[in-house]
Design an enzyme around this catalytic site. Structure first.
Site, PDB file in Angstrom:
ATOM      1  N   ASP A 215      45.593  38.335  29.815  1.00 43.02           N
ATOM      2  CA  ASP A 215      44.756  38.237  31.007  1.00 43.02           C
ATOM      3  C   ASP A 215      45.285  39.161  32.101  1.00 43.02           C
ATOM      4  O   ASP A 215      46.490  39.233  32.349  1.00 43.02           O
ATOM      5  CB  ASP A 215      44.766  36.781  31.485  1.00 43.02           C
ATOM      6  N   GLU A 284      43.343  42.933  29.028  1.00 41.33           N
ATOM      7  CA  GLU A 284      42.186  43.024  29.912  1.00 41.33           C
ATOM      8  C   GLU A 284      42.554  43.920  31.100  1.00 41.33           C
ATOM      9  O   GLU A 284      43.501  43.639  31.822  1.00 41.33           O
ATOM     10  CB  GLU A 284      41.804  41.637  30.428  1.00 41.33           C
TER      11      GLU A 284
END
Length: 556
Positions: A215, A284
């Protein structure tokens, strides 16, 4: 040969297929909304294990499970209070071990979300860090003194609105939070903090996971100088990273993320994973106009991340020109790096709703699946995408997402893409739960339930299964080269080539039909429809495409 992991499960030797991720299709599961088994209205790990046969029937290579770690759930698991514990809402470590074993028994790899850039303010590390300026973890988070007038150290903004700095009355300092005030940022300039994070990653490696989705991977490191960010260019302010009503994109984020020191941490992370052959990472990256350059830096050289994805195809733009420009830019900039493409995820309006302007949701779902599953790179599918689910319109009183509540009504947040999976058209709450779900099940989704689409050979679900199978049986589609072909307006066309196999893929994004004369030197020897209705003339040179139609042709 098998290896035993610390949780007691066994899995095939990972080294046997170390590059399984290259060209893989990965199915993202948002566990709160996948399947509830204990009647609390929230999905759980047992629910995922119980639905693995559906996932296996798609033919995907792996699953990616969004966070299930212990958390106060202010941001629904992306605020971790214990990296090495399962939140009781989702089950137990034993449930996770069972899930790993069941997935591996079906030849499905398991990747999990790692939220390393920040923790919950309830994490033991942060509680100790905020207790004084001299404790052992005092520098594990990003602390800074106020300016002489008491205001925050600089102008950095939070994605969730307002300043990225929160005042702490114990230390009488500000701490950095790029997201909610309850999500303090870890200080990656502290090697002790890095070591602790790597230990938490290894905890899951030992339990048998096959990889990690990282993330906000470019948020890990901040500039120690705490310089103000300059304003961004007006043309760079429209991005899926933040809604237009959020001033976050008004800054050029050159100091609060994507710092060069991050590369050294990624090398440490990769060195750890390389001790467990067959692992993968997908990062990401949200870095505005620099996303592809950041992606190149993070994936080049084989000593950092295996692959990354950006927000390039999470935008409202659905044109031939956008696909061509972004893919060409990737190929030119990223070099030996590897992409992982996605059209939808748990943070973005579902692409069927973003890209449909005339009510032809099924047509857009099919053509989008054809494009995504024909691209060079790996692929992430988001739960419900295979059913053609649309974005749900959630009433304000039903909203759960703090992001949406903050910017309502101009931006409704992320709840619309997080509604429960629909399994049974005639079951209570569409077969998701016996209790009222944490988010309502949209009435319009019920007609697209898995049981209905499974029984319909012309359904979006059937199309996804066909396309994934087609991709897996053609090496050229899985990891071959890509080259664009001249084509009429609205027709995206490219060649995929691997070894002696060459496949021409063409997609008519428009709602009306078109005839496509192949460029000189190209001749289609055979046409594979896969649910599309395109036709080929007897000479193998002219293709007729209907509205939102496609063809896959073997080049002679």
């Amino acid at each position: 040969m098998t290896e035993t992991v610390s949780g007691g499960a066994t899995s095939p030797t990972r080294a046997a297929d170390a590059d399984w991720w290259r060209g893989a299709v990965i199915y993202q599961i948002y566990p709160r909304s996948f399947q509830d088994t204990d009647g609390d209205g929230v999905g759980d790990l047992k629910g995922i294990a119980g639905r693995l046969d559906h996932i296996a029937s798609l033919g995907v290579d792996a699953i990616w499970i969004s966070p299930f770690f212990k958390s106060p759930m202010k941001d629904f698991g992306y605020d971790v209070s214990d990296y090495c514990a399962v939140d009781p809402l989702f089950g137990t470590l034993e449930d996770f071990d069972h899930l790993i074993a069941e997935a591996h028994a079906r030849n499905i790899k398991v990747t999990i979300d790692q939220v390393l850039s920040h923790t919950s303010d309830q994490h033991a590390w942060f509680k100790e860090s905020r207790s004084s300026k001299t404790n052992a973890k005092a520098d594990w988070f990003v602390w800074a003194d106020a300016k002489p007038d008491g205001t925050p150290p600089n102008n950095w903004l939070s994605i969730f609105g307002g300043s990225a700095w929160e005042w702490d009355t114990t230390r009488c300092q500000y701490y950095l939070h790029n997201f909610l005030t309850t999500q303090p940022d870890i200080n990656f300039h502290s090697m002790a903090a890095q070591d602790a994070l790597l230990d938490s990653v290894e905890f899951w490696l030992k339990r048998g996971v096959d990889g990690f989705r990282l993330d906000t991977v470019n948020f890990y490191v901040h500039s120690q100088g705490l310089e103000d960010n300059p304003p961004s260019k007006p043309e760079d302010r429209n991005s899926p990273e933040a809604p237009a009503v959020n001033p976050y994109n008004w800054q050029d984020h050159i100091h609060d993320k994507s710092q060069p020191e991050n590369l050294e941490f990624l090398k440490r992370l990769r060195a750890l994973l390389d001790r467990y052959p067959g692992q993968t990472t997908v990062g990401e990256i949200g870095d505005g106009p620099r996303s592809l350059k950041t992606m190149a830096a993070y994936t080049a050289g084989g000593d950092k991340l295996h692959m990354c994805y950006t927000f390039d195809f999470l935008s409202p733009i659905f044109t031939k020109e956008h696909f061509v420009n972004r893919i060409k830019a990737f190929e030119a900039i990223v070099g030996d790096g590897w992409p992982c493409w996605a059209f939808s995820n748990h943070d973005i309006v579902r692409h069927v709703s973003r890209w449909t302007t005339d009510g032809d949701y099924d047509g857009v779902a099919r053509i989008a699946a054809g494009i995504l599953l024909s691209l060079r790179g790996s692929v992430c599918l988001y739960q419900g995408e295979e059913l053609g689910l649309t974005e749900a319109d959630i009433a304000y009183e039903d909203l759960q997402d703090p992001y949406g509540i903050r910017f309502w009504p101009e931006y409704k947040g992320r709840d619309g893409c997080r509604t429960p999976m629909v399994w049974e058209s005639n079951g209570a709450h569409a077969g998701f739960s016996s209790a009222k779900p944490w988010l309502p099940v949209p009435q319009e989704h019920i007609a697209r339930a898995v049981n209905r689409e499974t029984a319909d050979r012309s359904s979006v679900l059937a199309h996804y299964r066909q396309m994934i199978a087609f991709r897996k049986t053609h090496p050229a589609l899985r990891d071959g080269s890509i080259a664009f072909v001249d084509s009429p307006d609205g027709v995206l066309a490219f060649l995929r080539e691997q070894g002696g196999e060459k496949i021409l893929c063409a997609f008519n994004l428009a709602g009306s039909g078109v005839r496509f004369a192949l460029p000189a030197g190209l001749k289609v020897a055979a046409l594979d429809g896969h649910g599309f209705a395109a036709s080929l003339d007897t000479a193998g040179r002219i293709v007729t495409l209907g509205g939102r139609d496609a063809f896959f042709g073997k080049i002679a």
